[in-house]
Design an enzyme around this catalytic site. Structure first.
Site, PDB file in Angstrom:
ATOM      1  N   TYR B 128       0.835  -1.205   0.000  1.00 61.41           N
ATOM      2  CA  TYR B 128       0.000   0.000   0.000  1.00 61.41           C
ATOM      3  C   TYR B 128       0.869   1.254   0.000  1.00 61.41           C
ATOM      4  CZ  TYR B 128      -4.260  -2.577   1.326  1.00 61.41           C
ATOM      5  OH  TYR B 128      -5.344  -3.409   1.365  1.00 61.41           O
ATOM      6  N   TYR B 167      -0.856 -10.035   0.437  1.00 56.73           N
ATOM      7  CA  TYR B 167       0.259  -9.601   1.298  1.00 56.73           C
ATOM      8  C   TYR B 167       0.118 -10.218   2.684  1.00 56.73           C
ATOM      9  CZ  TYR B 167      -3.283  -6.233   2.812  1.00 56.73           C
ATOM     10  OH  TYR B 167      -4.451  -5.656   3.263  1.00 56.73           O
ATOM     11  N   ARG B 177      -3.483 -11.841   3.359  1.00 57.51           N
ATOM     12  CA  ARG B 177      -4.742 -11.380   2.803  1.00 57.51           C
ATOM     13  C   ARG B 177      -4.856 -11.835   1.357  1.00 57.51           C
ATOM     14  NH1 ARG B 177      -8.016  -7.705   4.258  1.00 57.51           N
ATOM     15  NH2 ARG B 177      -9.384  -9.392   3.637  1.00 57.51           N
ATOM     16  N   HIS B 180      -7.511  -8.113  -2.767  1.00 57.56           N
ATOM     17  CA  HIS B 180      -8.820  -7.500  -2.511  1.00 57.56           C
ATOM     18  C   HIS B 180      -8.786  -6.013  -2.810  1.00 57.56           C
ATOM     19  CE1 HIS B 180      -6.579  -6.899   1.241  1.00 57.56           C
ATOM     20  NE2 HIS B 180      -7.271  -5.787   1.378  1.00 57.56           N
ATOM     21  N   HIS B 182     -10.815  -2.549  -1.412  1.00 55.26           N
ATOM     22  CA  HIS B 182     -11.743  -1.987  -0.427  1.00 55.26           C
ATOM     23  C   HIS B 182     -12.752  -1.091  -1.132  1.00 55.26           C
ATOM     24  CE1 HIS B 182      -9.224  -3.046   3.152  1.00 55.26           C
ATOM     25  NE2 HIS B 182      -8.249  -2.981   2.265  1.00 55.26           N
TER      26      HIS B 182
END
Lengths: 208, 262
Positions: B128, B167, B177, B180, B182
């Site tokens: 991120y 990640y 995870r 995905h 959000h």
């Protein structure tokens, strides 16, 4: 077999996660991407009403402030009117006052602030007067579905005592978890709040 | 034909038969909490100290809940729904180019028009662009990882991005995870406000994700998994995934009750 109703099911909620700022407040994540950003400042120079600072923290079950929480607030204007077509009450609408803002907590202190105005009292569908309040929605890592609560104002004792929602809170001692405390700082009104996710002082959260 | 090949889910399976009661302005349908993750889900450790323990207080929707912020095209910039271009500095971001599209509907099957949809994600390596993310995968200089769109009159939205990578994260020692994106959605009233995550068809990390498996209802979990939508892909350019989002429906007021004495 009776006829099927065929309603859809609501999409399940998932946590906003620790990096919610990227999508909703990118400046807090550390970068600049959008031409226009949403913020924790709801007021413009022409907004009517008393300017207030709303500030507070969200505490976890250990009493520690959440430093990655995001709050959104939704409120009526000073005349008690929401800027939305479903509010057909008589108060004057101010087109430039959206009545909504979002703020992230400080990464060190956990403090969340909003610059807004104190909303007016609201008349509900049954014609009852509701105490001035601000609707709050809370998301963060570890919060699986957004939490709804409200903030009322400590200097509105009579209105609070008659408020139909506050009066649903039992036992009455829990009502104080929804009341922000007024003080003055540099001539400006500051309302302070603490939202406790757990513990003896757990804030009242609503299933709305 | 290989019997094991995963079948594409027909997006119409998510649709009801035509059913259009008058557009409501009453309260929203009672939220069915059995399809949402419980606040306290010990397998997702962060929820333990951050979950209320008292019952939620149920209140009838008042004007405070059936209203909510209204957004318009003035709130958005022209590249806001193009994550391939909205942070590009000297080229395109690395990764599989994808289009994500779908409709925001309410529980009656009606499209939710002109509502704000915001989305954010990791880059193709699972990193991120956030000052608190320290995963060793590199930041992509051409990828910001967020965007937003306003639904059209039918509730339709779309955006372009690169497929995010999985990640690792600290929950169990070896928790990962699934890929995905959000999503944040508003609807017309503040009581419809929803944040969720979209997953990708066929991702083997889905059944072992401690966050995804907080959802107690298997069908509700499946509805967060976007199928590959080859018909919406752009040949020689981008694959497409389809993700419909359902917000709470709203009751109609068929008869106004008069208060006694009026």
């Amino acid at each position: 077999m009776p006829q099927p109703l065929n309603y859809l099911k609501e999409t399940a909620s998932q946590t906003a996660g620790p990096y919610v700022h990227i999508g909703l407040i990118p400046a807090m994540a550390g970068f600049d991407i959008f031409e226009k950003n949403f913020s924790n400042v709801l007021v413009a120079p022409n907004t009517k009403g008393e300017r207030i600072t709303l500030e507070g923290k969200v505490l976890d079950g250990s009493g520690s402030p959440l430093r990655d929480v995001l709050l959104e607030i939704w409120q009526a204007n000073a005349a008690g009117r929401y800027n939305h077509p479903a509010d057909r009450s008589a108060g004057a609408l101010e087109q430039e006052f959206r009545g909504w803002g979002r703020g992230g907590s400080d990464f060190d202190t956990g403090l969340v602030t909003f610059e807004t105005i104190k909303p007016g009292a609201i008349i509900d569908k049954a014609g009852r007067k509701c105490a001035p309040h601000i609707n709050v929605w809370i998301v963060a890592r570890g919060i699986n579905i957004g939490l709804n609560t409200r903030l009322y104002f400590s200097d509105e004792e009579a209105a609070n005592a008659a408020d139909p929602v506050l009066n649903l809170v039992e036992p009455p001692v829990r009502r104080k978890t929804l009341i922000a405390t007024r003080s003055e700082r540099g001539g400006k009104a500051v309302y302070s709040f603490t939202i406790n996710l757990q513990g003896a002082e757990e804030t009242v959260f609503f299933d709305v | 034909m290989n019997a094991q090949a995963p079948a594409l889910r027909d997006p119409r399976l998510n649709r009801p038969e035509p059913f259009t009661p008058p557009l409501g302005d009453g309260g929203f349908f009672q939220r069915d909490r059995s399809i949402h993750p419980p606040a306290h889900a010990p397998g997702y450790k962060s929820s333990v100290l951050r979950s209320p323990r008292q019952s939620l207080l149920s209140i009838e929707n008042s004007v405070s809940e059936i209203t909510g912020p209204v957004f318009g095209h003035n709130d958005l910039g022209p590249l806001d729904n193009d994550l391939i271009r909205n942070y590009a500095k000297d080229g395109d971001p690395v990764g599989e180019r994808i289009i994500v599209h779908g409709r925001v509907l309410d529980e009656t099957g009606r499209g939710v028009p002109n509502t704000l949809v915001e989305f954010w994600q990791a880059n193709a390596g699972g990193r991120y662009r956030h000052k608190k993310d320290t995963y060793l995968a590199p930041i992509d200089p051409n990828f910001g990882g967020c965007g937003r769109a306003l639904t059209d009159d039918t509730g339709y939205y779309y955006f372009r991005t690169v497929k995010p990578g999985p990640y690792p994260w600290r929950n169990f020692v070896n928790s990962w995870r699934p890929a995905h994106i959000h999503f944040s959605v508003f609807g017309s009233g503040f009581a419809q406000r929803l944040i969720t995550q979209m997953y990708f068809e066929g991702d083997p990390l889905i059944p072992v994700c401690p966050i995804l498996t907080t959802i107690p209802d298997k069908d509700a979990l499946d509805r967060l998994v976007a199928p590959l939508d080859l018909n919406a892909s752009t040949p020689f350019d981008s694959l497409a995934y389809r993700f419909d989002i359902v917000l709470r429906g709203q009751r109609s007021t068929y008869f106004e009750n008069r208060t006694a004495g009026n």
